[in-house]
Design a protein around this motif. Structure first.
Motif, short mmCIF file in Angstrom:
data_model
loop_
_atom_site.label_atom_id
_atom_site.label_comp_id
_atom_site.label_asym_id
_atom_site.label_seq_id
_atom_site.Cartn_x
_atom_site.Cartn_y
_atom_site.Cartn_z
N UNK A 122 45.89 18.63 -0.85
CA UNK A 122 46.28 18.02 -1.82
C UNK A 122 46.47 16.19 -1.79
N UNK A 123 46.27 15.88 -0.42
CA UNK A 123 46.23 14.52 -0.16
C UNK A 123 44.99 13.99 -0.81
N UNK A 124 43.77 14.27 -0.86
CA UNK A 124 42.67 13.81 -1.63
C UNK A 124 42.85 13.80 -3.03
N UNK A 125 43.32 14.96 -3.52
CA UNK A 125 43.57 15.11 -4.97
C UNK A 125 44.68 13.50 -5.43
N UNK A 126 45.82 13.56 -4.74
CA UNK A 126 46.69 12.50 -5.16
C UNK A 126 46.06 11.19 -5.28
N UNK A 128 42.97 10.45 -5.54
CA UNK A 128 42.19 9.87 -6.49
C UNK A 128 42.69 9.02 -7.50
N UNK A 129 44.17 9.14 -7.52
CA UNK A 129 44.61 8.32 -8.76
C UNK A 129 44.75 6.99 -8.30
N UNK A 130 44.44 6.57 -7.07
CA UNK A 130 44.83 5.37 -6.54
C UNK A 130 43.61 4.44 -7.18
N UNK A 131 42.45 4.96 -7.62
CA UNK A 131 41.37 4.24 -8.27
C UNK A 131 41.54 4.14 -9.81
N UNK A 132 42.78 4.45 -10.28
CA UNK A 132 43.24 4.25 -11.61
C UNK A 132 43.68 2.83 -11.83
N UNK A 133 43.45 2.28 -13.25
CA UNK A 133 43.97 0.97 -13.33
C UNK A 133 45.42 1.15 -14.21
N UNK A 134 45.59 2.48 -14.52
CA UNK A 134 46.82 2.63 -15.23
C UNK A 134 47.96 2.57 -14.62
N UNK A 135 49.00 1.93 -15.17
CA UNK A 135 50.37 1.76 -14.54
C UNK A 135 51.08 3.08 -13.91
N UNK A 136 51.11 4.08 -14.75
CA UNK A 136 51.92 5.26 -14.31
C UNK A 136 50.98 6.21 -13.61
N UNK A 137 49.73 6.03 -13.78
CA UNK A 137 48.78 7.09 -12.61
C UNK A 137 48.93 6.47 -11.40
#
Length: 237
Positions: A122-126, A128-137
């Motif tokens: 699950x660490x790699x899954x979580x 993935x959202x570090x690449x987002x520019x969206x605040x809540x992601x």
């Protein structure tokens, strides 16, 4: 099923709590005013009987406006339900982009304890959202790491991640500061090294120190030493 769930939530509304909650979480969608323990109780019941159907209906109802409590319920059912990993991932993919408040994020994320049973998956899954520019992601990623990956195998990587998060959204910065403060409580030596490096953005750095100093799990001596690490915010001209 969604109408039945909405009716059950509506029957548990508390107007005074709604007024308090709306002041605490302004401008992030409609609320019913249902207290979180009530939402959790309902989520557990749905997860036992009808969790998959509820999640599929939530994901399919793209044109429907949902109350915050319904989005919170969605995240909680993902956590409480018994799903294969691939199915959980699909349900998370449907929920995370719909998060629109810190309360929905944090209450939902706190139920995702299945991540602790298989951190390497699950660490790699979580992340993935570090690449987002969206605040809540980004907040989802920061809080999920704090809640479910706080161990000796991940602490150095987590601190590097928090150091590198760059986003001006208030709820991202608050999540990072909160997470860094919890890192200090659990791994003070490693976290203090980050604070001494001065590599965190100034606002986040100072807020993290503030939250550490508010903790009852930190000694007065440590609090005093950390106070000296606070940095000045230089106004842009």
């Amino acid at each position: 099923m969604l109408e039945q769930i909405r009716a059950e939530l509506s029957a548990q509304t508390d107007q005074k709590y709604k007024e308090f909650n709306d002041k605490l979480i302004p401008g992030t969608g409609e609320t019913l005013g249902v207290r979180v323990p009530r939402v959790r109780e309902l989520a557990r019941r749905i997860a036992v009987c009808g969790g998959d159907r509820f999640l599929r209906e939530m994901e399919a109802a793209e044109d429907r406006a949902f109350y915050q409590e319904e989005r919170m319920l969605q995240g909680m059912v993902i956590g409480y339900g018994d799903f294969p990993p691939e199915e959980r991932e699909r349900h998370l993919d449907g929920w995370v982009p719909k998060i629109e408040s810190w309360a929905v994020c944090d209450c939902g994320v706190s139920t995702l304890k299945f991540m602790e049973k298989d951190r390497e998956r699950w660490f790699p899954y979580v992340c993935r959202y570090l690449e987002s520019s969206r605040e809540y992601e980004l907040r989802f990623a920061a809080v999920a790491l704090m809640d479910h990956f706080m161990d000796s195998a991940h602490i150095r990587q987590m601190l590097s991640i928090y150091r590198d998060i760059s986003h001006e959204g208030y709820y991202v910065k608050m999540a990072v500061a909160w997470a860094v403060s919890m890192c200090y409580v659990n791994y003070p030596r490693e976290t203090e090294a980050l604070l001494k490096s001065g590599e965190l953005p100034v606002w986040t750095h100072n807020k993290a120190i503030q939250k550490i100093r508010e903790s009852r799990r930190v000694s007065p001596e440590d609090k005093e030493r950390l106070a000296a690490l606070r940095r000045q915010i230089v106004e842009k001209t």
